[in-house]
Each structure stands twice: as structure tokens, then as C-alpha cells.
Motif scaffolding. Structure first.
Motif, PDB file in Angstrom:
ATOM      1  N   SER A  68       0.921  -1.503  -0.344  1.00 38.59           N
ATOM      2  CA  SER A  68      -0.159   0.456   0.016  1.00 38.59           C
ATOM      3  C   SER A  68       1.068   1.646  -0.450  1.00 38.59           C
ATOM      4  CB  SER A  68      -0.810  -0.273   1.830  1.00 38.59           C
ATOM      5  OG  SER A  68      -1.643  -1.451   1.141  1.00 38.59           O
ATOM      6  N   ALA A 322      -1.947  11.696  -2.652  1.00 41.21           N
ATOM      7  CA  ALA A 322      -2.927  10.437  -3.269  1.00 41.21           C
ATOM      8  C   ALA A 322      -4.115  10.062  -2.094  1.00 41.21           C
ATOM      9  CB  ALA A 322      -1.448   9.105  -3.342  1.00 41.21           C
ATOM     10  N   THR A 324      -5.691   6.500  -1.661  1.00 34.86           N
ATOM     11  CA  THR A 324      -5.835   4.936  -2.223  1.00 34.86           C
ATOM     12  C   THR A 324      -6.939   4.174  -1.041  1.00 34.86           C
ATOM     13  OG1 THR A 324      -3.645   4.824  -0.401  1.00 34.86           O
ATOM     14  CG2 THR A 324      -2.678   5.498  -2.071  1.00 34.86           C
ATOM     15  N   TRP A 325      -6.703   2.855  -1.978  1.00 29.89           N
ATOM     16  CA  TRP A 325      -7.456   1.918  -1.519  1.00 29.89           C
ATOM     17  C   TRP A 325      -6.506   0.744  -1.364  1.00 29.89           C
ATOM     18  CZ3 TRP A 325      -9.463   6.016  -3.755  1.00 29.89           C
ATOM     19  CH2 TRP A 325     -10.188   6.613  -3.640  1.00 29.89           C
ATOM     20  N   SER A 326      -6.851   0.240  -0.176  1.00 29.02           N
ATOM     21  CA  SER A 326      -6.470  -0.879  -0.478  1.00 29.02           C
ATOM     22  C   SER A 326      -7.447  -2.194   0.611  1.00 29.02           C
ATOM     23  CB  SER A 326      -5.361  -1.415   0.802  1.00 29.02           C
ATOM     24  OG  SER A 326      -4.268  -0.646   0.361  1.00 29.02           O
ATOM     25  N   SER A 366      -6.380   6.443 -12.417  1.00 30.24           N
ATOM     26  CA  SER A 366      -6.511   5.397 -11.394  1.00 30.24           C
ATOM     27  C   SER A 366      -5.432   4.560 -11.754  1.00 30.24           C
ATOM     28  CB  SER A 366      -7.718   4.962 -10.935  1.00 30.24           C
ATOM     29  OG  SER A 366      -8.998   5.785 -11.490  1.00 30.24           O
ATOM     30  N   PHE A 387      -4.288  -2.677  -5.306  1.00 32.90           N
ATOM     31  CA  PHE A 387      -3.962  -1.499  -4.676  1.00 32.90           C
ATOM     32  C   PHE A 387      -4.381  -0.364  -5.625  1.00 32.90           C
ATOM     33  CE2 PHE A 387      -0.631   2.018  -4.425  1.00 32.90           C
ATOM     34  CZ  PHE A 387      -1.292   2.284  -2.571  1.00 32.90           C
ATOM     35  N   CYS A 388      -5.283  -0.137  -5.513  1.00 27.52           N
ATOM     36  CA  CYS A 388      -5.780   1.359  -5.877  1.00 27.52           C
ATOM     37  C   CYS A 388      -5.802   3.211  -5.834  1.00 27.52           C
ATOM     38  CB  CYS A 388      -7.745   1.787  -6.240  1.00 27.52           C
ATOM     39  SG  CYS A 388      -7.905  -0.124  -6.333  1.00 27.52           S
ATOM     40  N   LEU A 389      -4.635   3.863  -6.690  1.00 30.25           N
ATOM     41  CA  LEU A 389      -4.403   5.123  -6.700  1.00 30.25           C
ATOM     42  C   LEU A 389      -4.905   5.331  -6.979  1.00 30.25           C
ATOM     43  CD1 LEU A 389      -0.460   6.570  -5.059  1.00 30.25           C
ATOM     44  CD2 LEU A 389      -2.037   7.221  -7.553  1.00 30.25           C
TER      45      LEU A 389
END
Length: 523
Positions: A68, A322, A324-326, A366, A387-389
Motif C-alpha cells: 500500500s 494520493a 488510496t484504497w487497499s 486511476s 491497491f488503487c490510487l
């Protein structure tokens, strides 16, 4: 140069008789410096988190460990050099798998393009994607980026404190002009490619430094060559490189102190005396390596000694943060690769939002890292680690991102993904979000900026602090100092700090890998 009482060689004295080194922060830069310096000094590392890694971190969701932070491993030679100076060998400490697909890219018009480690495979893909003219342009661009990289590698990346005058002295005027230092990256890409999607694709490399491609110098095109040289997946994720450096440092005698927040640098008579831990006890140190954002020093966040030791440019602009989403979720629709980018329709608007208005973009490009799609792993079916950012403004110290705002940003990201053909299902409810406010809490005095100062304009690269400061005994490492952000650059900064300390103390290291025939050579 140090005074005579510090010109002591650990190898000819009993342990503890030489100067003691303290390292603030167990990020990649601090770990690299500590592992090297421990071959000559007693070294203590103080880390406010419960584990090593710094920005290289993992989030656990139901037992699934998700990288992450940094997710792209490049410039293996930087880690090879650090490991060699620390008396180890990279390939004995971590397992690397070279990627065939560097990254997959999607646009809202339904188009897609993979870039490959094989240049000709990429050229063929670009020919099908954008036509033969841009395939030829891509080959020319690869040659250009290689030349920029080779021109700057020695006098910039490996220099303790580069200057434009120094580059002029070390390089021919023509080779320097070919690096396009006075052009923006976007301007150079506009001259290099006809298809605007390719400009967008290669312009994204500015975000590796937290910068806008519309303001960053064209020299950042060298990132394209860095990736062309190799992107690797690490067995165990990016955390494995932090663990490897921690392991090597421990073997060399480093003592790690976790949950130990350095709240003040203690100095007297213009030299380092020690560090105050958790607002209480002072731990003595003769030499101090600060592996944290340089702004924490310059703004006095670590005490009154900081601003006397270091000042930053008055017009300094923070780099991007940023959102972020884990998560462990089930992607449906277009197939992911390990690194996948989904582009918005208006790239300029994104950077205007972040840098001009201090807002999260309304339609954010994204990035998704899907570690379960690394080489050697069976293609996942069902839920997998993601993992999104998206890019965000570095204002976490002045604005608290609420749950409502975070949910709105997640919805913006999901909408963009849907326009590109991807739907995320089953698992979103357990996603762990990290906002600029969270990053600022983890990395004080940053506002959540993840890359130090923004690399905007040709002077920015020369304005980053170097290893040495004005306070005797205080040195800097990490992504906010030279040579810049990113895990390999942080490793090089730790190496630079260690070599500066050794030089200032009149010391050298034992022969690297002397007892390990066949060790990796310096490249």
C-alpha cells in the motif's frame, strides 16, 4: 571534516569506542544508510512505526497483506550497490521476477495498450494501437530516453550534490541540450508522438515524482528508459526489500528501536548531541541520519536546530499526495495486469485541480496494482488483492478528509474505472482508505506530499537538499532529498549519506563481498 577524536576506525577499536550513529526512520533510505554504516560504526535506528519500511508498507485485510505504498520495483542496480556496500548480495536476500508486461493501459473510448519489456513488442503494439508513424516515433523516443538516462546517470544520480554548472563542466553542451532541460515533459511528448493517448501514457511518468507533466522538465522522460531496463515483482511484495535491508543491517550490528518517535534533534555548540525519543529521554549520538521529509527539519518540527541546519526554497511547491484504497475485491470486465492504469479524458484538468485549486480531480486517472497477477502466480478467479490510487492535493495538514469526502473520491474512481470497462465487486465494503490527512500523520510536516518538493521547472532537481547539512553531524536521506523520490532513489540517498559520513570521518569500507566470490559488480 570531523575533529580528531572522531577519526576512529571501528575495525581497530573495541565496539562502542567510536562515534555512535543514530538514524531517524527505517524507510528505504535510512535502512540503506544504516546497513552500510554499521560496518564501521555502532548504529541505532529509531522508527515511530512498529516495523521497518516507511512508505513501503502493507495493509492486512483478513490475513491478505497488500502493498500500500510504492509498488513498482525498478533500478535493481541501486539496490545491488547498497547491498554490496553493506557486505551482502541482492539476489541472495530477495527473489525477483522480471515482468514481461511493464503496464497495461485503458482509456474511456475502449482502447487499450500494453507496454512490454521487449521494445519491439511494444513498438508492434503501438503500431496496431496508433499506427506505424507513432511506432517509429516510439523507437526514436526509446533512443532519446536512453541517451538522457546515460547522460545524467553519473553526474546526477550518483553525484553527492549536482549543480547545473557541474553538469556543464562534465558533459558536452550538445549532450546536455539533448536532455531538454528547459522544455516541459508534455511539450517534449507533443513533439514526439502524434497520438494524444501516447502523450498521456508517457506523461504519467511525471507522477512518479509527484509532479505534473505540464510543468515538470522533459528530462523526466528518462523514467521511460528506467522501466524499459526492467520492472520486477518481488516475492513477498515490496515489503520484502525493506525486510531484506533490515536483515542485512541487523547482521551488521544495527540495533532497531520501533515505536520510538524522535521528537527533537538535540544539538550544542553547532553539532549533534543526540535525539529525544517520544518527548522524553535523550539518546546520545555523534552522527545523525535523518530519513524523513526534509521539511520536518527546515520547518523546526524536530526542534530549533532544524532551521539552522537546513533551509528550503521559498517558492517550493509540494509534490502530489494520493487517495488510496487497499482491498480484497473481485474485478469484472477488462482484464488487469500486475500494473494497470485507467486514463481520464482530460489529463490537464487533473493537474490543474491538484496544483492550482488544491482539489481531488473530478475525473481522476486511476492506477491499480494487482499483486496476485505477478509472474509465476496462477491467474486469480474471484476476489484478489488490489491497491488503487488516484492523485490528490498535499493539504493533509490544513484539511481533514472526512469519511464522506473519502467515499465521494472512491465513487469518482469507480466511475472512471467503469467508463474504461472495469467493475469492482465483492469486497469494497472492507476497503481501507488512506487520505492526505493520514499520510501527513504518518510523515509529519508534509501535508501528505509523498515525494518532497514537486519537480517543476529545470531548477527543481538542483534545489533538493543533499546529504550534508549546516549542522555538524546531521545528514539527510530519503525521497525528499537528492537524487529524488521512489524506492531506488531513496536507496541511493541512503548510500550517499553513508559515503558522505565515511568520507567526513576519513574512513573507507572493507572490500565489498570479499568473502563472497562471484558477487555482483558495481554497474
Amino acid at each position: 571534516m570531523w575533529t580528531n577524536e572522531l577519526l576512529l576506525r571501528k575495525d581497530i577499536l573495541d565496539v562502542g569506542s567510536g562515534p555512535r550513529v543514530a538514524v531517524i526512520g527505517a524507510g528505504i533510505g535510512g535502512l540503506s544508510a544504516a546497513a552500510i554504516l554499521a560496518r564501521r560504526f555502532d548504529v541505532d535506528v529509531y522508527e515511530r512505526a512498529p516495523q521497518a519500511g516507511g512508505k513501503v508498507r502493507q495493509i492486512d485485510i483478513g490475513g491478505a497483506k497488500i502493498d500500500s505504498g510504492p509498488t513498482v520495483f525498478t533500478m535493481d542496480w541501486a539496490f545491488e550497490e547498497v547491498m554490496e556496500l553493506a557486505g551482502a548480495e541482492l539476489t541472495e536476500e530477495v527473489t525477483l521476477d522480471k515482468l514481461d508486461v511493464l503496464a497495461r493501459h485503458y482509456w474511456t473510448d475502449g482502447s487499450t495498450l500494453d507496454l512490454f519489456a521487449d521494445r519491439e513488442k511494444s513498438a508492434a503494439a503501438i503500431a496496431e494501437f496508433a499506427g506505424p508513424r507513432d511506432a517509429a516515433n516510439y523507437r526514436a523516443f526509446c533512443s532519446k530516453t536512453r541517451d538522457v538516462y546515460e547522460t545524467l546517470r553519473e553526474p546526477f544520480l550518483r553525484s553527492q550534490k549536482p549543480s547545473f554548472a557541474g553538469l556543464i563542466a562534465s558533459q558536452s553542451p550538445l549532450s546536455l541540450l539533448n536532455t531538454s532541460p528547459f522544455s516541459t515533459l508534455w511539450g517534449a511528448l507533443s513533439r514526439s508522438f502524434e497520438d494524444p493517448r501516447l502523450r498521456q501514457l508517457f506523461g504519467r511518468y511525471a507522477t512518479y515524482c509527484g509532479a505534473s507533466p505540464f510543468r515538470a522538465p522533459a528530462t523526466l522522460m528518462l523514467v521511460a528508459h528506467v522501466e524499459q531496463e526492467g520492472v520486477w515483482a518481488l516475492d513477498g511484495g515490496m515489503q520484502s526489500i525493506a525486510k531484506a535491508l533490515e536483515r542485512v543491517a541487523t547482521r551488521n550490528g544495527v540495533t532497531f528501536h520501533y515505536d520510538s518517535d524522535v521528537t527533537e534533534i538535540v544539538e550544542a555548540s553547532g553539532r549533534v548531541q543526540g535525539v529525544r525519543i517520544n518527548g522524553g529521554d535523550v539518546r546520545p549520538a555523534d552522527i545523525l541520519v535523518m530519513n524523513g521529509d526534509a521539511a520536518a527539519i527546515a520547518t523546526g518540527a524536530l526542534g530549533a536546530a532544524g532551521p539552522r541546519a537546513l533551509s528550503l526554497p521559498g517558492d517550493m511547491q509540494r509534490s502530489q499526495s494520493a487517495m488510496t484504497w487497499s482491498m480484497v475485491a473481485e474485478p469484472k470486465g477488462v482484464p488487469l495486469d500486475m500494473h494497470t492504469v485507467f486514463f481520464s479524458d482530460d489529463y490537464a484538468a487533473e493537474f490543474d485541480a491538484v496544483f492550482d485549486r488544491g482539489e481531488v480531480p473530478a475525473h481522476p486517472t486511476s492506477y491499480i496494482c494487482a499483486p496476485d497477477r505477478a509472474p509465476g502466480l496462477r491467474a486469480p478467479s474471484g476476489a484478489e488483492r488490489l491497491f488503487c490510487l488516484i492523485n490528490a492535493p498535499p493539504k493533509g495538514d490544513t484539511h481533514t478528509f472526512t469519511d464522506k469526502e473519502t467515499a465521494q473520491c472512491q465513487e469518482r474512481m469507480l466511475t472512471l474505472l467503469q467508463h474504461c470497462g472495469l467493475n469492482l465487486e465483492a469486497g469494497l465494503e472492507s476497503a481501507v482508505a488512506t487520505t492526505p490527512s493520514d499520510f501527513d500523520a504518518m510523515f509529519p510536516a508534509t501535508g501528505g506530499a509523498l515525494y518532497g518538493m514537486a519537480s517543476h521547472g529545470w531548477r527543481a532537481s538542483f534545489q533538493r537538499p543533499a546529504a550534508r547539512t549546516r549542522l555538524q553531524g546531521l545528514y539527510l536521506a530519503g525521497g525528499s532529498v537528492h537524487p529524488g523520490p521512489g524506492a531506488p532513489m531513496a536507496a541511493l540517498s541512503g548510500k550517499a549519506a553513508a559515503l558522505a559520513i565515511l568520507s567526513d570521518c576519513g574512513l573507507t569500507l572493507p572490500s565489498p563481498l570479499a568473502a563472497m566470490p562471484g558477487g555482483t559488480s558495481m554497474r
